[in-house]
Design a protein around this motif. Structure first.
Motif, mmCIF file in Angstrom:
data_model
loop_
_atom_site.group_PDB
_atom_site.id
_atom_site.type_symbol
_atom_site.label_atom_id
_atom_site.label_comp_id
_atom_site.label_asym_id
_atom_site.label_seq_id
_atom_site.Cartn_x
_atom_site.Cartn_y
_atom_site.Cartn_z
ATOM 1 N N ASN A 1 0.824 -1.207 0.000
ATOM 2 C CA ASN A 1 0.000 0.000 0.000
ATOM 3 C C ASN A 1 0.860 1.260 0.000
ATOM 4 O OD1 ASN A 1 -1.550 2.042 2.210
ATOM 5 N ND2 ASN A 1 -2.747 1.375 0.453
ATOM 6 N N LYS A 2 1.928 1.246 0.780
ATOM 7 C CA LYS A 2 2.816 2.421 0.867
ATOM 8 C C LYS A 2 3.630 2.623 -0.409
ATOM 9 C CE LYS A 2 3.344 1.879 5.883
ATOM 10 N NZ LYS A 2 4.257 1.445 6.972
ATOM 11 N N MET A 3 4.034 1.521 -1.050
ATOM 12 C CA MET A 3 4.917 1.610 -2.213
ATOM 13 C C MET A 3 4.167 1.571 -3.550
ATOM 14 S SD MET A 3 7.804 1.772 -0.592
ATOM 15 C CE MET A 3 9.026 1.547 -1.873
ATOM 16 N N GLY A 4 2.880 1.235 -3.510
ATOM 17 C CA GLY A 4 2.111 1.169 -4.752
ATOM 18 C C GLY A 4 2.315 -0.110 -5.527
ATOM 19 N N LYS B 1 6.108 -5.546 -10.264
ATOM 20 C CA LYS B 1 5.588 -4.949 -9.030
ATOM 21 C C LYS B 1 4.534 -3.864 -9.239
ATOM 22 C CE LYS B 1 9.659 -1.938 -8.603
ATOM 23 N NZ LYS B 1 10.862 -1.681 -7.762
ATOM 24 N N PHE B 2 4.509 -3.246 -10.401
ATOM 25 C CA PHE B 2 3.501 -2.201 -10.638
ATOM 26 C C PHE B 2 2.367 -2.666 -11.559
ATOM 27 C CE2 PHE B 2 7.422 0.371 -9.809
ATOM 28 C CZ PHE B 2 7.007 0.890 -8.584
ATOM 29 N N LYS B 3 2.348 -3.976 -11.882
ATOM 30 C CA LYS B 3 1.349 -4.501 -12.814
ATOM 31 C C LYS B 3 0.259 -5.247 -12.051
ATOM 32 C CE LYS B 3 4.726 -5.015 -16.552
ATOM 33 N NZ LYS B 3 5.401 -5.954 -17.483
ATOM 34 N N GLY B 4 -0.982 -4.799 -12.194
ATOM 35 C CA GLY B 4 -2.096 -5.488 -11.549
ATOM 36 C C GLY B 4 -2.764 -4.655 -10.473
ATOM 37 N N MET B 5 -3.728 -5.276 -9.804
ATOM 38 C CA MET B 5 -4.521 -4.612 -8.771
ATOM 39 C C MET B 5 -3.659 -4.212 -7.580
ATOM 40 S SD MET B 5 -7.699 -3.725 -8.115
ATOM 41 C CE MET B 5 -8.695 -4.790 -9.147
#
Length: 429
Positions: free
Chosen positions: A131-134, A197-201
């Motif tokens: 949540n903190k890192m996205g 890490k940035f791909k998806g929900m």
């Protein structure tokens, strides 16, 4: 009498089909052994003898797993595992989030916590970090599950005990044997998780807050939480270290995990100031071990059928005639049995109980066979017909679609460990 290989094969296939249709695995395996025995030409008396002989052959593994319940109960119920996980993540920090999460799950699993429980323990921390890192939930679960798989092949968990028992080895031998494949598995899990890490929900603020609140229970300090696993690891490593440094008296001091794990659990609970809860921890640990114990009994029955049949000899002959190296039988058995049951421990139990003799008859050493079978069981043991898939999906609050995306990446981690094991124990050592 000698049972026809056709009967043994039909019995094994029937057991797997019944497991896939959600029949309790223990009953499925025993029923498969009974039906296969009759089809193979056995009488009523012969079938009973097969069942008794087969189940007797796994009692060594059963009693070791019962003993390991004390250790597991202390680690899971005292909060020691959570303390260790939070320390690792806090120390490595957010910039190395994927490494810290994978490493935390690996270590928690490696010290004797079941892999689904390890993911449950680290999941709230992962969701908070995500949540903190996205970061996406898919990437976070790849890190957790991949790290857990790596830790699972070097842990005193039921799957490792079964791999050791199936090839008449000490648990510490199989744990050490899986170390190099586990390191490669960890590296691949972190690499994949970092790449996606940035791909998806993403993790919502509400989810992070809710899980953070649920995990806010008081945990023991790190110094006390480490007592139980340190005692276990030190005692398990005495004999291997003695062999490596040439100290015969240490090498000959082969203390079985049957003694070490309960001792470490009891001493650890005293160090935690929870001596009054030892009985509670023992009960909880045994309850967690009971499903595995029952499966082992069923696996012993089907293993007795296969051992009494001509199937092992036919398998060896088929491997030799195909031109495929006999060493591949070990990982293939692990892959297929774990895929059929969607469980690492059940897959290892079935693979060793049914094919250990055939694997050794191809000329593979017991340690090589154990490690390759063990790592093979991690390739597709996370399919939807097993509990691990759904436990981890719920832990991360994921949709079925997103959880299915993780399956391929988990298989890549397991396949990496299997390939490393094959290269290491099939070609180098």
């Amino acid at each position: 009498m000698e049972i026809s290989w056709i009967g043994a094969l039909i019995g094994l296939a029937l057991a797997i089909i019944l497991i896939l249709f959600r029949l309790i695995p223990t009953y499925a395996l025993i029923l498969g052994a009974i039906v296969g025995g009759f089809i193979g030409g056995a009488s009523f008396a012969d079938v009973i003898n097969i069942l008794i002989t087969g189940t007797q052959s796994v009692q060594g593994t059963v009693i070791r797993i019962i003993a390991a319940g004390v250790f597991a109960g202390v680690m899971m119920e005292s909060g020691a595992a959570e303390t260790i996980a939070k320390f690792i993540v806090d120390k490595l920090g957010g910039t190395k989030a994927m490494l810290s999460l994978a490493l935390a799950t690996m270590i928690i699993t490696a010290v004797g916590v079941f892999i689904p429980v390890a993911v449950l323990i680290v999941a709230p921390i992962a969701l908070s970090v995500g949540n903190k890192m996205g970061y996406s939930k898919v990437a976070l679960l790849v890190a957790l599950s991949g790290g857990g798989k790596a830790g699972n092949i070097i842990s005193p968990n039921p799957n490792t005990i079964a791999a050791a028992g199936g090839f008449n080895l000490d648990v510490n031998q199989v744990m050490i044997g899986g170390l190099v494949p586990a390191i490669f598995g960890l590296i691949v899990a972190v690499a994949i998780a970092s790449f996606i890490k940035f791909k998806g929900m993403k993790v919502t603020d509400a989810e992070a807050a809710e899980l953070e609140k649920a995990s806010s229970a008081n945990h023991p300090p790190l110094s006390k939480a480490l007592v139980t696993p340190i005692i276990a690891v030190v005692l398990l490593m005495i004999s291997p270290i003695g062999s490596m440094i040439g100290m015969d008296f240490l090498a000959k001091l082969k203390i079985d995990s049957l003694f070490i794990l309960p001792f470490a659990g009891i001493v650890g609970s005293i160090a935690l100031g929870k001596s009054n809860k030892i009985m509670e921890y023992c009960t909880s640990g045994l309850n967690r071990m009971t499903p595995t114990i029952l499966i082992i009994i069923g696996a012993g029955a089907i293993g007795g059928l296969i051992t009494a049949s001509t199937l092992p000899a036919e398998v060896v002959a088929l491997v030799k005639s195909s031109g495929i190296s006999g060493m591949y039988l070990a990982p293939i058995a692990g892959v297929l049995m774990a895929a059929a049951t969607a469980s690492t421990s059940t897959g290892v139990i079935l693979a060793t109980g049914s094919f250990a003799g055939a694997i050794l008859n191809t000329g593979v050493s017991p340690l090589s066979a154990a490690v390759m079978t063990h790592t093979g069981a991690t390739v597709i043991d996370h399919l939807p017909h097993g509990t691990y898939f759904h436990v981890t999906r719920n832990a991360m609050s994921m949709s079925m679609k997103d959880r299915m995306k993780v399956v391929l990446f988990e298989s890549i981690v397991g396949l990496t460990m299997t390939v490393v094991a094959i290269i290491l124990y099939g070609y180098i050592l």
